[in-house]
Design a protein around this motif. Structure first.
Motif, PDB file in Angstrom:
ATOM      1  N   GLN A  16       0.881  -1.180   0.000  1.00 19.78           N
ATOM      2  CA  GLN A  16       0.000   0.000   0.000  1.00 19.78           C
ATOM      3  C   GLN A  16       0.915   1.224   0.000  1.00 19.78           C
ATOM      4  O   GLN A  16       1.521   1.561   1.009  1.00 19.78           O
ATOM      5  CB  GLN A  16      -0.890  -0.012   1.251  1.00 19.78           C
ATOM      6  CG  GLN A  16      -1.848   1.171   1.353  1.00 19.78           C
ATOM      7  CD  GLN A  16      -2.824   1.247   0.181  1.00 19.78           C
ATOM      8  OE1 GLN A  16      -3.559   0.303  -0.074  1.00 19.78           O
ATOM      9  NE2 GLN A  16      -2.814   2.361  -0.549  1.00 19.78           N
ATOM     10  N   GLU A 211      -4.390  10.390  -4.697  1.00 16.19           N
ATOM     11  CA  GLU A 211      -3.843   9.161  -5.304  1.00 16.19           C
ATOM     12  C   GLU A 211      -2.590   8.701  -4.555  1.00 16.19           C
ATOM     13  O   GLU A 211      -1.920   9.507  -3.920  1.00 16.19           O
ATOM     14  CB  GLU A 211      -3.332   9.450  -6.724  1.00 16.19           C
ATOM     15  CG  GLU A 211      -4.324   9.859  -7.732  1.00 16.19           C
ATOM     16  CD  GLU A 211      -3.625  10.235  -9.075  1.00 16.19           C
ATOM     17  OE1 GLU A 211      -2.421   9.976  -9.270  1.00 16.19           O
ATOM     18  OE2 GLU A 211      -4.323  10.811  -9.904  1.00 16.19           O
ATOM     19  N   SER A 212      -2.240   7.431  -4.721  1.00 17.28           N
ATOM     20  CA  SER A 212      -0.933   6.972  -4.227  1.00 17.28           C
ATOM     21  C   SER A 212       0.188   7.647  -5.027  1.00 17.28           C
ATOM     22  O   SER A 212      -0.044   8.204  -6.099  1.00 17.28           O
ATOM     23  CB  SER A 212      -0.803   5.455  -4.380  1.00 17.28           C
ATOM     24  OG  SER A 212      -1.611   4.794  -3.444  1.00 17.28           O
ATOM     25  N   TRP A 214       3.364   8.054  -7.222  1.00 19.85           N
ATOM     26  CA  TRP A 214       4.149   7.388  -8.266  1.00 19.85           C
ATOM     27  C   TRP A 214       5.657   7.528  -8.053  1.00 19.85           C
ATOM     28  O   TRP A 214       6.437   6.679  -8.479  1.00 19.85           O
ATOM     29  CB  TRP A 214       3.767   7.923  -9.652  1.00 19.85           C
ATOM     30  CG  TRP A 214       2.627   7.188 -10.289  1.00 19.85           C
ATOM     31  CD1 TRP A 214       1.329   7.591 -10.377  1.00 19.85           C
ATOM     32  CD2 TRP A 214       2.684   5.908 -10.956  1.00 19.85           C
ATOM     33  NE1 TRP A 214       0.573   6.651 -11.042  1.00 19.85           N
ATOM     34  CE2 TRP A 214       1.386   5.602 -11.417  1.00 19.85           C
ATOM     35  CE3 TRP A 214       3.708   4.982 -11.205  1.00 19.85           C
ATOM     36  CZ2 TRP A 214       1.081   4.435 -12.115  1.00 19.85           C
ATOM     37  CZ3 TRP A 214       3.409   3.810 -11.898  1.00 19.85           C
ATOM     38  CH2 TRP A 214       2.107   3.551 -12.337  1.00 19.85           C
ATOM     39  N   LEU A 235      -0.522  -0.816  -4.632  1.00 20.48           N
ATOM     40  CA  LEU A 235      -1.939  -0.464  -4.534  1.00 20.48           C
ATOM     41  C   LEU A 235      -2.150   1.057  -4.592  1.00 20.48           C
ATOM     42  O   LEU A 235      -1.322   1.829  -4.108  1.00 20.48           O
ATOM     43  CB  LEU A 235      -2.510  -1.018  -3.230  1.00 20.48           C
ATOM     44  CG  LEU A 235      -2.338  -2.537  -3.053  1.00 20.48           C
ATOM     45  CD1 LEU A 235      -2.769  -2.971  -1.655  1.00 20.48           C
ATOM     46  CD2 LEU A 235      -3.136  -3.294  -4.120  1.00 20.48           C
ATOM     47  N   GLY A 236      -3.275   1.438  -5.206  1.00 17.59           N
ATOM     48  CA  GLY A 236      -3.683   2.848  -5.179  1.00 17.59           C
ATOM     49  C   GLY A 236      -3.137   3.686  -6.324  1.00 17.59           C
ATOM     50  O   GLY A 236      -3.236   4.916  -6.293  1.00 17.59           O
ATOM     51  N   LEU A 237      -2.546   3.036  -7.345  1.00 26.00           N
ATOM     52  CA  LEU A 237      -2.046   3.785  -8.513  1.00 26.00           C
ATOM     53  C   LEU A 237      -3.027   3.637  -9.672  1.00 26.00           C
ATOM     54  O   LEU A 237      -3.660   2.592  -9.819  1.00 26.00           O
ATOM     55  CB  LEU A 237      -0.687   3.248  -8.958  1.00 26.00           C
ATOM     56  CG  LEU A 237       0.468   3.363  -7.974  1.00 26.00           C
ATOM     57  CD1 LEU A 237       1.699   2.659  -8.521  1.00 26.00           C
ATOM     58  CD2 LEU A 237       0.790   4.823  -7.666  1.00 26.00           C
ATOM     59  N   SER A 241      -3.005   8.783 -14.339  1.00 29.45           N
ATOM     60  CA  SER A 241      -2.677   9.538 -13.136  1.00 29.45           C
ATOM     61  C   SER A 241      -2.476  11.004 -13.462  1.00 29.45           C
ATOM     62  O   SER A 241      -2.085  11.375 -14.571  1.00 29.45           O
ATOM     63  CB  SER A 241      -1.393   8.984 -12.539  1.00 29.45           C
ATOM     64  OG  SER A 241      -0.925   9.825 -11.527  1.00 29.45           O
ATOM     65  N   TYR A 261      -2.211  -2.980 -15.247  1.00 31.11           N
ATOM     66  CA  TYR A 261      -3.094  -2.230 -14.354  1.00 31.11           C
ATOM     67  C   TYR A 261      -4.255  -3.115 -13.925  1.00 31.11           C
ATOM     68  O   TYR A 261      -4.840  -3.818 -14.747  1.00 31.11           O
ATOM     69  CB  TYR A 261      -3.608  -0.970 -15.064  1.00 31.11           C
ATOM     70  CG  TYR A 261      -2.487   0.028 -15.283  1.00 31.11           C
ATOM     71  CD1 TYR A 261      -2.240   1.040 -14.378  1.00 31.11           C
ATOM     72  CD2 TYR A 261      -1.634  -0.090 -16.386  1.00 31.11           C
ATOM     73  CE1 TYR A 261      -1.188   1.928 -14.551  1.00 31.11           C
ATOM     74  CE2 TYR A 261      -0.574   0.785 -16.576  1.00 31.11           C
ATOM     75  CZ  TYR A 261      -0.357   1.799 -15.656  1.00 31.11           C
ATOM     76  OH  TYR A 261       0.692   2.673 -15.827  1.00 31.11           O
ATOM     77  N   LYS A 264      -7.130  -2.383  -8.529  1.00 38.23           N
ATOM     78  CA  LYS A 264      -6.603  -1.934  -7.223  1.00 38.23           C
ATOM     79  C   LYS A 264      -5.298  -1.146  -7.341  1.00 38.23           C
ATOM     80  O   LYS A 264      -4.875  -0.484  -6.411  1.00 38.23           O
ATOM     81  CB  LYS A 264      -6.331  -3.168  -6.340  1.00 38.23           C
ATOM     82  CG  LYS A 264      -7.614  -3.853  -5.875  1.00 38.23           C
ATOM     83  CD  LYS A 264      -7.305  -4.912  -4.831  1.00 38.23           C
ATOM     84  CE  LYS A 264      -6.546  -6.077  -5.473  1.00 38.23           C
ATOM     85  NZ  LYS A 264      -6.275  -7.181  -4.551  1.00 38.23           N
ATOM     86  N   GLY A 265      -4.627  -1.288  -8.482  1.00 39.76           N
ATOM     87  CA  GLY A 265      -3.329  -0.637  -8.627  1.00 39.76           C
ATOM     88  C   GLY A 265      -2.568  -1.218  -9.803  1.00 39.76           C
ATOM     89  O   GLY A 265      -3.129  -1.390 -10.882  1.00 39.76           O
TER      90      GLY A 265
END
Ligand SMILES: O=C(O)C1=C[C@@H](OP(=O)(O)O)[C@@H](O)[C@H](O)C1
Ligand SMILES: C=C(OP(=O)(O)O)C(=O)O
Length: 407
Positions: A16, A211-212, A214, A235-237, A241, A261, A264-265
């Protein structure tokens, strides 16, 4: 403190990632300017965002934003339009990161900002008032953060703001990110050629999720590239973006990593194809440079990386820091002017037990930790706590992925 890091033989992990600090710190300013009552979802818990939250929630007049470039630049512009007298300072390094272009621009738009110590550098005394705005010319070649800072307060200036960017524009995706987030908060701007124009407008409060990050993902790409066997889920990408550093996915295909992709990510897999010489201009992704320099030497991929001129004024002089620490590992990097690093396989005798210094730079620690995958004895990283600037959970995530870490 030092960490001795040893790598697992197979790298299999689901991580995560932290939330993007660039998005978090913009969202906080836009949230404040729109008087939003919504919570920002998935706000980063990194140092650079914490200092911003503290400043925006404080009843005081004196702010210490520590090492956070975005907080220093964004708050300087923000405070110059809030009526009152404010001071803003940071770490010793921050007191040596230039801010003159932003201060001159704000002063010409109706602000009153003075230097408390050294001309051109923080700390600053800011006398906040309404800003008239108007038209300015500004170099696009030093830091995009000055431009983002001005843009976010631009719609609240009496005459709006037109910025004519002079010369080469560095870190362009970060300016685009600012404009995209302003648009999500209801403000439109026009960017045509070298000119960005923002008319007087009001921000609208909106629910917002971060967003997560990068840039943080890049260290996991690096680990995937350096290990024989790797399967990593981040996760989270998202594919589309807002972050310019999402370019890391495309760039790592040249180093043998493919990205797929999921809902989830992303999943990283090795494809075994790797280029022999990597040429790239990092002017749009300066924060990825350390990741690629370290990865390439360890994979024996020769490189010529340009567009690195902003690296000298970041958390440390990153060009010098990279050359110093890679020399300890037996690699000699050639530097051309202030913007190019090149390596064509030049080596020197490596140290037996190198300790990598991190220069108060989170990215030095995170880009060198994966060296553990390339050396049987692992790697030792000094002052590992620096990672909290953008990725407080970095070492815990490494433990989760099977690394051994001893202090
Ligand atoms: O606006 C931003 O969020 C950032 C812009 C970039 O700085 P410069 O514009 O100074 O290159 C980048 O290096 C920094 O980590 C974050
Ligand atoms: C350069 C960076 O941060 P800042 O300029 O915001 O301190 C970074 O995070 O790599």
């Amino acid at each position: 403190m030092e960490y001795q890091i040893k790598a697992p033989s197979k790298l299999q992990a689901s991580i995560q990632l932290p939330a993007s600090k660039s998005i978090s710190n913009r969202a906080l300013i836009l949230h404040a300017l729109s008087y939003s009552a919504y919570d920002i979802v998935n706000l980063s818990d990194c140092d650079d965002t914490k200092v911003m939250v503290n400043a925006l929630n404080s009843d005081g007049r004196d702010f210490d934003i520590k090492a956070a470039g975005t907080a220093m630049r964004f708050l300087t512009a923000f405070l110059s339009k809030i009526v009152g007298e404010w001071t803003i300072t940071g770490t010793e390094r921050m007191k040596n990161r230039p801010i003159k272009l932003l201060v001159d621009a704000l002063n010409s738009l109706g602000a009153r900002i003075e230097y408390i110590e050294k001309e051109g550098y923080p700390p600053l005394r800011i006398f906040g008032s309404a800003l008239q705005g108007g038209e300015i010319s500004l170099s696009g070649g030093i830091s995009s953060q000055y431009i983002s800072a001005l843009l976010m307060v631009a719609p609240l200036m009496e005459k709006g703001l037109t910025i004519h960017l002079e010369g080469n524009i560095i870190s362009r995706p970060y300016i685009q990110l600012t404009l995209q987030l302003m648009e999500q908060f209801g403000v439109k701007a026009n960017w045509s050629g070298q000119t960005i124009k923002v008319l007087p407008q009001e921000y609208k409060p909106v629910p917002f999720t971060v967003e997560s990050d990068w840039s943080a993902a890049s260290y996991w790409y690096q680990m995937a590239a350096l290990n024989k066997d790797a399967e990593i889920e981040l996760l989270g990408l998202f594919k589309n973006s807002l972050q310019g550093d999402s370019a890391v996915a495309g760039l790592f295909t040249q180093l043998g990593i493919t990205t797929s992709y999921t809902n989830k990510g992303v999943l990283l897999k090795k494809n075994g194809n790797r280029c022999t010489k990597f040429n790239h201009n990092f002017v749009n992704e300066p924060d990825l440079a350390q990741t690629f320099v370290v990865t390439c030497v360890l994979l024996n991929v020769h490189f010529r990386f340009s567009g690195l001129q902003s690296l000298k004024i970041k958390e440390t002089d990153r060009i010098e820091a990279l050359c110093n620490e890679l020399r300890k590992l037996g690699y000699l990097i050639h530097v051309e002017g202030n913007s190019v690093m090149e390596w064509n396989g030049e080596r020197c005798e490596p140290m037996d037990h190198p300790v990598i210094n991190t220069y108060e730079d989170h990215r030095m620690a995170m880009a060198f930790a994966p060296v553990a995958l390339a050396l049987p004895q692992g790697i030792c990283i000094a002052d590992p706590e620096v990672v909290s600037k953008s990725y407080p959970n970095f070492w815990n995530d490494l433990l989760k992925a099977g690394f051994e870490i001893k202090d």
